[in-house]
Every structure is written in C-alpha cells, then in structure tokens.
Write a protein that holds these residues in place. Structure first.
Motif, PDB file in Angstrom:
ATOM      1  N   GLY A  96       0.812  -1.214   0.000  1.00  0.00           N
ATOM      2  CA  GLY A  96       0.000   0.000   0.000  1.00  0.00           C
ATOM      3  C   GLY A  96       0.839   1.255   0.000  1.00  0.00           C
ATOM      4  O   GLY A  96       0.572   2.216  -0.718  1.00  0.00           O
ATOM      5  N   GLU A  97       1.890   1.266   0.804  1.00  0.00           N
ATOM      6  CA  GLU A  97       2.800   2.403   0.856  1.00  0.00           C
ATOM      7  C   GLU A  97       4.137   1.947   1.410  1.00  0.00           C
ATOM      8  O   GLU A  97       4.237   0.895   2.043  1.00  0.00           O
ATOM      9  CB  GLU A  97       2.227   3.548   1.706  1.00  0.00           C
ATOM     10  CG  GLU A  97       1.972   3.192   3.144  1.00  0.00           C
ATOM     11  CD  GLU A  97       1.334   4.335   3.915  1.00  0.00           C
ATOM     12  OE1 GLU A  97       2.081   5.073   4.582  1.00  0.00           O
ATOM     13  OE2 GLU A  97       0.107   4.467   3.831  1.00  0.00           O
ATOM     14  N   THR A  98       5.179   2.725   1.152  1.00  0.00           N
ATOM     15  CA  THR A  98       6.515   2.402   1.639  1.00  0.00           C
ATOM     16  C   THR A  98       7.082   3.605   2.372  1.00  0.00           C
ATOM     17  O   THR A  98       6.684   4.745   2.128  1.00  0.00           O
ATOM     18  CB  THR A  98       7.469   2.011   0.495  1.00  0.00           C
ATOM     19  OG1 THR A  98       7.587   3.109  -0.401  1.00  0.00           O
ATOM     20  CG2 THR A  98       6.985   0.778  -0.243  1.00  0.00           C
ATOM     21  N   ASP A  99       8.031   3.328   3.251  1.00  0.00           N
ATOM     22  CA  ASP A  99       8.692   4.385   4.004  1.00  0.00           C
ATOM     23  C   ASP A  99      10.135   3.964   4.222  1.00  0.00           C
ATOM     24  O   ASP A  99      10.394   2.861   4.728  1.00  0.00           O
ATOM     25  CB  ASP A  99       7.985   4.604   5.341  1.00  0.00           C
ATOM     26  CG  ASP A  99       8.442   5.865   6.056  1.00  0.00           C
ATOM     27  OD1 ASP A  99       9.141   6.686   5.426  1.00  0.00           O
ATOM     28  OD2 ASP A  99       8.106   6.023   7.231  1.00  0.00           O
ATOM     29  N   LEU A 100      11.089   4.790   3.831  1.00  0.00           N
ATOM     30  CA  LEU A 100      12.499   4.504   4.034  1.00  0.00           C
ATOM     31  C   LEU A 100      12.917   5.052   5.390  1.00  0.00           C
ATOM     32  O   LEU A 100      12.757   6.244   5.657  1.00  0.00           O
ATOM     33  CB  LEU A 100      13.318   5.140   2.908  1.00  0.00           C
ATOM     34  CG  LEU A 100      14.713   4.611   2.691  1.00  0.00           C
ATOM     35  CD1 LEU A 100      14.710   3.111   2.451  1.00  0.00           C
ATOM     36  CD2 LEU A 100      15.356   5.320   1.506  1.00  0.00           C
ATOM     37  N   LEU A 101      13.422   4.172   6.249  1.00  0.00           N
ATOM     38  CA  LEU A 101      13.788   4.544   7.612  1.00  0.00           C
ATOM     39  C   LEU A 101      15.292   4.425   7.808  1.00  0.00           C
ATOM     40  O   LEU A 101      15.968   3.708   7.075  1.00  0.00           O
ATOM     41  CB  LEU A 101      13.068   3.637   8.617  1.00  0.00           C
ATOM     42  CG  LEU A 101      11.549   3.504   8.464  1.00  0.00           C
ATOM     43  CD1 LEU A 101      11.024   2.415   9.378  1.00  0.00           C
ATOM     44  CD2 LEU A 101      10.884   4.830   8.776  1.00  0.00           C
ATOM     45  N   LEU A 102      15.796   5.083   8.841  1.00  0.00           N
ATOM     46  CA  LEU A 102      17.216   4.985   9.151  1.00  0.00           C
ATOM     47  C   LEU A 102      17.491   4.022  10.299  1.00  0.00           C
ATOM     48  O   LEU A 102      18.587   3.514  10.435  1.00  0.00           O
ATOM     49  CB  LEU A 102      17.787   6.369   9.488  1.00  0.00           C
ATOM     50  CG  LEU A 102      17.693   7.390   8.354  1.00  0.00           C
ATOM     51  CD1 LEU A 102      18.182   8.747   8.835  1.00  0.00           C
ATOM     52  CD2 LEU A 102      18.504   6.933   7.154  1.00  0.00           C
ATOM     53  N   GLU A 103      16.502   3.772  11.130  1.00  0.00           N
ATOM     54  CA  GLU A 103      16.689   2.912  12.298  1.00  0.00           C
ATOM     55  C   GLU A 103      15.930   1.605  12.130  1.00  0.00           C
ATOM     56  O   GLU A 103      14.814   1.601  11.609  1.00  0.00           O
ATOM     57  CB  GLU A 103      16.189   3.619  13.567  1.00  0.00           C
ATOM     58  CG  GLU A 103      16.959   4.868  13.919  1.00  0.00           C
ATOM     59  CD  GLU A 103      18.390   4.588  14.318  1.00  0.00           C
ATOM     60  OE1 GLU A 103      18.648   3.567  14.985  1.00  0.00           O
ATOM     61  OE2 GLU A 103      19.261   5.389  13.935  1.00  0.00           O
ATOM     62  N   PRO A 104      16.503   0.465  12.589  1.00  0.00           N
ATOM     63  CA  PRO A 104      15.778  -0.802  12.531  1.00  0.00           C
ATOM     64  C   PRO A 104      14.552  -0.795  13.429  1.00  0.00           C
ATOM     65  O   PRO A 104      14.509  -0.089  14.435  1.00  0.00           O
ATOM     66  CB  PRO A 104      16.786  -1.839  13.002  1.00  0.00           C
ATOM     67  CG  PRO A 104      17.994  -1.113  13.431  1.00  0.00           C
ATOM     68  CD  PRO A 104      17.836   0.337  13.116  1.00  0.00           C
ATOM     69  N   ILE A 105      13.540  -1.587  13.071  1.00  0.00           N
ATOM     70  CA  ILE A 105      12.317  -1.724  13.863  1.00  0.00           C
ATOM     71  C   ILE A 105      12.394  -3.042  14.614  1.00  0.00           C
ATOM     72  O   ILE A 105      12.717  -4.071  14.035  1.00  0.00           O
ATOM     73  CB  ILE A 105      11.073  -1.725  12.954  1.00  0.00           C
ATOM     74  CG1 ILE A 105      10.968  -0.391  12.226  1.00  0.00           C
ATOM     75  CG2 ILE A 105       9.815  -2.011  13.746  1.00  0.00           C
ATOM     76  CD1 ILE A 105       9.883  -0.359  11.174  1.00  0.00           C
ATOM     77  N   SER A 106      12.106  -3.026  15.903  1.00  0.00           N
ATOM     78  CA  SER A 106      12.123  -4.255  16.697  1.00  0.00           C
ATOM     79  C   SER A 106      10.700  -4.747  16.915  1.00  0.00           C
ATOM     80  O   SER A 106       9.863  -4.033  17.435  1.00  0.00           O
ATOM     81  CB  SER A 106      12.804  -3.997  18.043  1.00  0.00           C
ATOM     82  OG  SER A 106      12.737  -5.150  18.826  1.00  0.00           O
ATOM     83  N   TYR A 107      10.427  -5.980  16.487  1.00  0.00           N
ATOM     84  CA  TYR A 107       9.121  -6.584  16.670  1.00  0.00           C
ATOM     85  C   TYR A 107       9.144  -7.670  17.737  1.00  0.00           C
ATOM     86  O   TYR A 107       8.210  -8.403  17.902  1.00  0.00           O
ATOM     87  CB  TYR A 107       8.614  -7.209  15.369  1.00  0.00           C
ATOM     88  CG  TYR A 107       8.218  -6.209  14.321  1.00  0.00           C
ATOM     89  CD1 TYR A 107       7.428  -5.117  14.622  1.00  0.00           C
ATOM     90  CD2 TYR A 107       8.624  -6.371  13.016  1.00  0.00           C
ATOM     91  CE1 TYR A 107       7.062  -4.206  13.658  1.00  0.00           C
ATOM     92  CE2 TYR A 107       8.246  -5.470  12.034  1.00  0.00           C
ATOM     93  CZ  TYR A 107       7.476  -4.391  12.363  1.00  0.00           C
ATOM     94  OH  TYR A 107       7.096  -3.497  11.392  1.00  0.00           O
ATOM     95  N   GLY A 108      10.252  -7.815  18.447  1.00  0.00           N
ATOM     96  CA  GLY A 108      10.356  -8.884  19.445  1.00  0.00           C
ATOM     97  C   GLY A 108      10.961 -10.127  18.862  1.00  0.00           C
ATOM     98  O   GLY A 108      11.443 -10.158  17.734  1.00  0.00           O
TER      99      GLY A 108
END
Length: 130
Positions: free
Chosen positions: A114-126
C-alpha cells in the motif's frame, strides 16, 4: 515410517545482505532466502518465500493478518544501514511440499504494498515465534 528432520537455518549475513521481518506475526527471518519487488501497473508487488520447519510452523490464518513488512539492509559487517518499511494492502500465499526425502515445506508470499517508508533505524518486533 519417515521421521521429520530438523532444518538448520543459515545465518542470513552468510548468504544475503538483508533481513525480512513481518508484523504482527514474526516469521523467523533466518528462514527467508530470496525476495523480489516489481510494479504491476500502478501497484507494487513484493514476493518472497520461506521454509517451514519442525520448529518454525505458521498458521495460514496468521499469514493473512500480516500488516507490515520491513526489509533491513546490512553492510558487510552485519550492521543495519537502511530499512524499507512496507504497509501491506493485500496478501496471498501458496504452500508447496512434495513429500520426497529431505524435502521442506516452502511457503510463497505475494504481497501488494500500500505504501513504503524509508527509515534509518531498525524496527524491533520482538523475538521470532518458537
């Protein structure tokens, strides 16, 4: 009677320079082996596949509930230097298993983004599901 064999996942840095993470179900990122992104007209399609093993099996209903996927790009030392977050608009999957000796079940995911976003920091999902 044939016994199930335990598949040992390969640390992704040895083979790849990326890690795929899914949310809210956290599929073990060490089970993914490839991905492909492309346009079909106006939509972005993300295709990947992963191995299901004795220790890592996933309920098909949960696979349909994936809301977002992150693709973490790694430098040669294994440090994340970029993250692409993708919001899932639609998803379907196919499971393949031939039941031959040493064969593993492969689940192929096809995701409409649906959409994308370029991030600089990793996302933690556990931690991945055990």
């Amino acid at each position: 009677m044939e016994k199930l064999k335990q598949f040992i996942g390969v640390e992704p840095l040895m083979e790849n320079r990326w890690i795929i993470k899914t949310h809210p179900i956290n599929i073990n990122p060490y089970l993914f082996r490839k991905y492909k992104m492309y346009n079909e007209g106006e939509i972005i399609v993300f295709k990947t596949e992963f191995f299901e093993t004795v220790m890592d099996t996933y309920n098909p209903k949960e696979l349909l509930e994936i809301t977002d996927i992150t693709l973490e790009y790694l430098d040669p030392t294994g440090v994340v230097f970029g993250v692409l977050k993708m919001i899932v608009k639609g998803i379907n999957f196919e499971r393949k298993h031939s039941y031959s000796e040493n064969d593993l079940m492969i689940t192929k995911l096809r995701v409409i983004i649906g959409e994308t976003d370029l991030l600089l920091e990793p996302i933690s999902y556990g931690e991945p599901k055990k």
